[in-house]
Design an enzyme around this catalytic site. Structure first.
Site, PDB file in Angstrom:
ATOM      1  CB  CYS A  93      -3.524  11.210  12.112  1.00 61.03           C
ATOM      2  SG  CYS A  93      -3.318   9.490  11.887  1.00 61.03           S
TER       3      CYS A  93
ATOM      4  CG  ASP B 113       3.783   1.391   9.350  1.00 58.88           C
ATOM      5  OD1 ASP B 113       3.390   2.148  10.446  1.00 58.88           O
ATOM      6  OD2 ASP B 113       3.985   1.948   8.069  1.00 58.88           O
TER       7      ASP B 113
ATOM      8  NE  ARG C 103      -7.131   4.457   5.757  1.00 61.23           N
ATOM      9  CZ  ARG C 103      -6.785   5.396   6.029  1.00 61.23           C
ATOM     10  NH1 ARG C 103      -7.123   6.130   7.241  1.00 61.23           N
ATOM     11  NH2 ARG C 103      -5.784   6.221   5.535  1.00 61.23           N
TER      12      ARG C 103
ATOM     13  CE  LYS D 248      -1.408   1.475   4.180  1.00 61.19           C
ATOM     14  NZ  LYS D 248      -1.163   2.723   4.589  1.00 61.19           N
ATOM     15  CG  ASN D 249       2.340   2.726   3.629  1.00 64.77           C
ATOM     16  OD1 ASN D 249       1.145   3.054   3.347  1.00 64.77           O
ATOM     17  ND2 ASN D 249       2.945   2.321   4.809  1.00 64.77           N
TER      18      ASN D 249
ATOM     19  NE  ARG E 243       1.032  10.313  10.331  1.00 63.37           N
ATOM     20  CZ  ARG E 243       0.541   9.180   9.437  1.00 63.37           C
ATOM     21  NH1 ARG E 243      -0.724   8.560   9.739  1.00 63.37           N
ATOM     22  NH2 ARG E 243       1.279   8.885   8.265  1.00 63.37           N
TER      23      ARG E 243
HETATM   24  C1  EPZ Z   1       4.633   6.732   6.392  1.00 62.09           C
HETATM   25  O1  EPZ Z   1       3.579   7.866   6.608  1.00 62.09           O
HETATM   26  C2  EPZ Z   1       3.619   5.513   6.120  1.00 62.09           C
HETATM   27  N1  EPZ Z   1       2.279   5.958   5.106  1.00 62.09           N
HETATM   28  C3  EPZ Z   1       3.050   5.285   7.543  1.00 62.09           C
HETATM   29  O2  EPZ Z   1       2.562   4.048   7.490  1.00 62.09           O
HETATM   30  C4  EPZ Z   1       4.190   5.009   8.383  1.00 62.09           C
HETATM   31  O3  EPZ Z   1       4.184   4.650   9.673  1.00 62.09           O
HETATM   32  C5  EPZ Z   1       5.335   5.916   8.226  1.00 62.09           C
HETATM   33  O4  EPZ Z   1       5.614   6.348   7.004  1.00 62.09           O
HETATM   34  C6  EPZ Z   1       6.699   5.826   9.005  1.00 62.09           C
HETATM   35  O5  EPZ Z   1       7.255   4.708   8.419  1.00 62.09           O
HETATM   36  C7  EPZ Z   1       2.561   5.967   3.940  1.00 62.09           C
HETATM   37  O6  EPZ Z   1       3.642   5.528   3.090  1.00 62.09           O
HETATM   38  C8  EPZ Z   1       1.471   6.358   3.007  1.00 62.09           C
HETATM   39  P1  EPZ Z   1       6.801  10.139   8.093  1.00 62.09           P
HETATM   40  P2  EPZ Z   1       4.454   9.410   6.775  1.00 62.09           P
HETATM   41  O7  EPZ Z   1       6.778  11.641   7.374  1.00 62.09           O
HETATM   42  O8  EPZ Z   1       5.003   9.611   5.470  1.00 62.09           O
HETATM   43  C9  EPZ Z   1       7.027  13.544  11.430  1.00 62.09           C
HETATM   44  C10 EPZ Z   1       0.608   2.787   7.805  1.00 62.09           C
HETATM   45  O9  EPZ Z   1       0.061   2.177   8.998  1.00 62.09           O
HETATM   46  N2  EPZ Z   1       6.962  14.357  10.392  1.00 62.09           N
HETATM   47  O10 EPZ Z   1       7.965   9.268   7.770  1.00 62.09           O
HETATM   48  O11 EPZ Z   1       3.311  10.243   6.971  1.00 62.09           O
HETATM   49  C11 EPZ Z   1       5.916  12.544  11.652  1.00 62.09           C
HETATM   50  O12 EPZ Z   1       4.827  13.570  12.642  1.00 62.09           O
HETATM   51  C12 EPZ Z   1       1.022   4.255   8.021  1.00 62.09           C
HETATM   52  O13 EPZ Z   1       0.654   2.157   6.807  1.00 62.09           O
HETATM   53  C13 EPZ Z   1       6.956  15.851  10.641  1.00 62.09           C
HETATM   54  O14 EPZ Z   1       7.106  16.156  11.920  1.00 62.09           O
HETATM   55  O15 EPZ Z   1       5.407   9.445   7.728  1.00 62.09           O
HETATM   56  C14 EPZ Z   1       6.334  11.541  12.310  1.00 62.09           C
HETATM   57  O16 EPZ Z   1       6.528  11.709  13.572  1.00 62.09           O
HETATM   58  C15 EPZ Z   1       0.808   4.880   9.094  1.00 62.09           C
HETATM   59  N3  EPZ Z   1       6.881  16.877   9.583  1.00 62.09           N
HETATM   60  C16 EPZ Z   1       7.761  11.360  11.477  1.00 62.09           C
HETATM   61  O17 EPZ Z   1       7.952  12.556  11.126  1.00 62.09           O
HETATM   62  C17 EPZ Z   1       6.610  16.487   8.294  1.00 62.09           C
HETATM   63  O18 EPZ Z   1       6.348  17.444   7.759  1.00 62.09           O
HETATM   64  C18 EPZ Z   1       7.801  10.521  10.504  1.00 62.09           C
HETATM   65  O19 EPZ Z   1       6.689  10.429   9.537  1.00 62.09           O
HETATM   66  C19 EPZ Z   1       6.402  15.020   8.114  1.00 62.09           C
HETATM   67  C20 EPZ Z   1       6.754  14.032   9.194  1.00 62.09           C
END
Ligand code: EPZ
Length: 429
Positions: free
Chosen positions: A125, A315, A408, A22-23, A130
Site C-alpha cells: 500500500c 490519519d 474514497r 468511513k472507518n 501493512r
Molecule cells: C485502520 O487501518 C484504518 N483503516 C486506517 O485508516 C488507519 O490509518 C489505521 O487503522 C490506524 O489508525 C480502516 O479502519 C479501514 P492497523 P488498519 O491494523 O486497521 C501494523 C485512512 O486513511 N499491522 O491499526 O489497517 C500496520 O502495518 C486509513 O482512512 C501489522 O503489523 O491499521 C501498521 O503499522 C488508512 N500486522 C499498524 O500495525 C497486522 O496484522 C497499525 O495498523 C495489522 C497491522
C-alpha cells in the site's frame, strides 16, 4: 482522470456537516455476515470505499438495499439494510481486496459463520507494507486452520471457533475488529489484550452488542467477548467521522477561517483539538458540534507524534503538516504507525513548504508566511486532503490530480468547501 482546481487565499467561513465515519462503516457492514437476519445501518457516508465493500458483500450473497439517498436529501437519512440470509461464496477475490484493504474484515465473520473463508492477501500500500499477520495469527489462536496459498489466506474450522486469549504485540485497529467479530460466535470466552481503542472499534463493539453479542471492556485495551450461539438483527447509526471533521477543522485553521462542524463529536477529537489549541486556534464545543476559529490569529508551530487512540491519529498527520507549513516557527512531526506516510512532503515542498525528513519517521517543518499554488499529485487519501488544505491557503492556483483517492474518504468535499467560500472546482476529464 478528474482534477481539483483551487484558487487559494480565502478564509473558510460557514458550516460544514460531518457524515458517518468511513472507518466505522466498513467493519459495521462486514458484521452483517454474522447473521442470517437484517442489519440496518443509518448515517452511512456516500463514498467509493462503501460501494467497494457493498460489492464485496453482494458477491458473498448479501442482499443490500439503500434508502434515503434522494438528491438533496442529505446524508442523515441514508440507511443501508444488509441481509446475509445465505452465504453463497466464502471467497473474497483479489480484484476487490486489492482495491480496498478493509476487505480483509470479512475474514473473521465468514469463518465464524461458515467455518471457512478464502480471502486474498491485500498486498502493499502507498503508506506502508501493512501486513495482516495479526489477523491471521489471532484467528489461528481461535482454532482456525490457516494456510497461505496462491496469494490467499485460507481459513477453516470444524464446528465453531473456540475462545482464547490473544495478546497483540502492537495495536491494530483492523485485527481487533476482525477478531472481535469472529469471537462473538466462538465457543467460550475470548480476551483481546492490547486491543485498539479507536472510536470506530467501539462503534463496532456497540453494534455487535445491539446484535446480541456479550462484550465487556469496550473502549479499554482489554476486551472480553463471551461467544453466543447466534446473533440477531439490529439498527445502528454510524458514529460521525472524526477524521473528516478534523480535516475541515485543520482547513479552517490553515486558511485562518471560522467554521462550525455540524454533527462533529468533540469528545472523540481531543488529541487533535489539543494540537489546534496549542497552535492558537480557538476550539469551542457547540450545541450542534464544534466551532473552529482561527480568524486573524498568528498560529505557532507545535510538535506532533502519531499514536494509537487516544493519541494523535495518523490519519490527521498529513493535514496537520499543511497547517504547520504556514505556522510561525518550527514543528517536528513524528509518524509512528506507518513507515511510509510522508508521501505528501515532496508535493507540499513544491508549494513552497520547508520540510526536512529525518530517519524516514520524523519531519521538521519550518513555517513560511505563505505557500504558493502549484500542480501537485495526490498519492493516498489523507495526503490528498493535505494538498487540498495547502491549496486553500496558498497564493494563486493549485491543481491536484489523481483525486480518486479523495472520493474514497470524503463525501462532497468540493461542495462543502465551496459553501464556506473556497474557490474550488472539480475538473472532469
Ligand atoms: C485502520 O487501518 C484504518 N483503516 C486506517 O485508516 C488507519 O490509518 C489505521 O487503522 C490506524 O489508525 C480502516 O479502519 C479501514 P492497523 P488498519 O491494523 O486497521 C501494523 C485512512 O486513511 N499491522 O491499526 O489497517 C500496520 O502495518 C486509513 O482512512 C501489522 O503489523 O491499521 C501498521 O503499522 C488508512 N500486522 C499498524 O500495525 C497486522 O496484522 C497499525 O495498523 C495489522 C497491522
Amino acid at each position: 482522470m478528474d482534477r481539483i482546481r483551487i484558487v487559494g487565499g480565502k478564509p473558510l467561513r460557514g458550516t460544514i456537516p460531518v457524515v458517518g465515519a468511513k472507518n466505522a462503516a466498513l467493519p459495521l457492514m462486514a458484521a452483517c455476515l454474522l447473521i442470517d437476519d437484517t442489519l440496518t445501518l443509518s448515517n452511512l457516508p456516500h463514498l467509493v470505499d462503501i460501494t467497494t465493500m457493498a460489492n464485496l458483500l453482494a458477491q458473498h450473497g448479501v442482499e443490500l438495499s439503500l434508502n434515503g439517498d434522494s438528491p438533496g436529501g442529505g446524508h442523515a437519512g441514508r440507511v443501508l439494510s444488509l441481509t446475509a440470509r445465505t452465504i453463497v461464496n466464502t471467497t473474497a477475490p483479489y480484484d476487490l481486496v486489492r482495491k480496498m484493504r478493509a476487505s480483509v474484515l470479512v475474514l473473521g465473520p465468514l469463518v465464524a459463520r461458515c467455518g471457512q473463508a478464502r480471502v486474498s492477501l491485500p498486498g502493499g500500500c502507498a503508506i506502508g507494507t501493512r501486513p495482516v499477520d495479526l489477523h491471521v495469527k489471532g484467528l489461528a489462536r481461535l482454532g482456525a486452520e490457516i494456510e497461505l496459498a496462491e496469494g490467499y489466506i485460507e481459513a477453516r474450522v470444524k464446528g465453531r471457533l473456540t475462545g482464547a486469549q490473544i495478546i497483540f504485540p502492537q495495536v491494530s485497529v483492523g485485527a481487533t475488529e476482525n477478531l472481535m467479530m469472529a469471537a462473538t460466535l466462538a465457543e467460550g470466552e475470548t480476551e483481546l489484550v492490547n486491543a485498539a481503542r479507536e472510536p470506530e472499534v467501539c462503534d463496532l463493539a456497540h453494534c455487535l452488542v445491539a446484535m446480541g453479542a456479550d462484550i465487556e471492556g469496550i473502549g479499554s485495551d482489554t476486551i472480553r467477548i463471551r461467544g453466543v450461539d447466534r446473533l440477531h438483527s439490529a439498527h445502528y447509526a454510524v458514529v460521525p467521522d472524526r477524521i473528516e471533521a478534523g480535516t475541515y477543522a485543520v482547513a479552517a485553521a490553515t486558511t485562518r477561517g471560522d467554521i462550525e462542524l455540524v454533527g462533529a463529536r468533540p469528545e472523540l477529537m481531543a488529541a487533535m483539538a489539543k494540537v489546534l489549541v496549542e497552535t492558537g486556534v480557538v476550539v469551542t464545543p457547540t450545541e450542534r458540534g464544534c466551532r473552529i476559529d482561527a480568524s486573524g490569529t498568528d498560529l505557532v508551530g507545535v510538535d506532533i507524534m502519531t499514536e494509537p487512540y487516544p493519541g494523535f491519529p495518523t490519519d490527521m498527520q498529513a493535514q496537520m503538516m499543511a497547517l504547520m507549513a504556514t505556522a510561525r516557527g518550527a514543528s517536528m512531526i513524528t509518524e509512528t504507525i506507518f513507515e511510509n506516510r510522508f508521501m505528501h512532503v515532496p508535493e507540499l515542498m513544491r508549494m513552497g513548504a520547508q520540510i526536512n525528513i529525518h530517519r524516514a519517521s520524523s519531519a521538521i517543518v519550518r513555517g513560511v508566511p505563505k505557500l504558493s499554488g502549484a500542480q501537485v499529485m495526490a498519492t493516498d487519501l489523507r495526503a490528498s486532503s493535505s494538498l487540498v488544505i495547502a491549496g486553500l491557503a496558498a497564493a494563486g492556483e493549485t491543481t491536484i490530480s489523481r483525486v480518486y483517492h479523495l472520493d474514497r474518504g470524503y463525501e462532497r468535499l468540493v461542495e462543502k468547501l465551496a459553501a464556506c467560500g473556497a474557490e474550488i472546482e472539480r475538473i472532469r476529464d
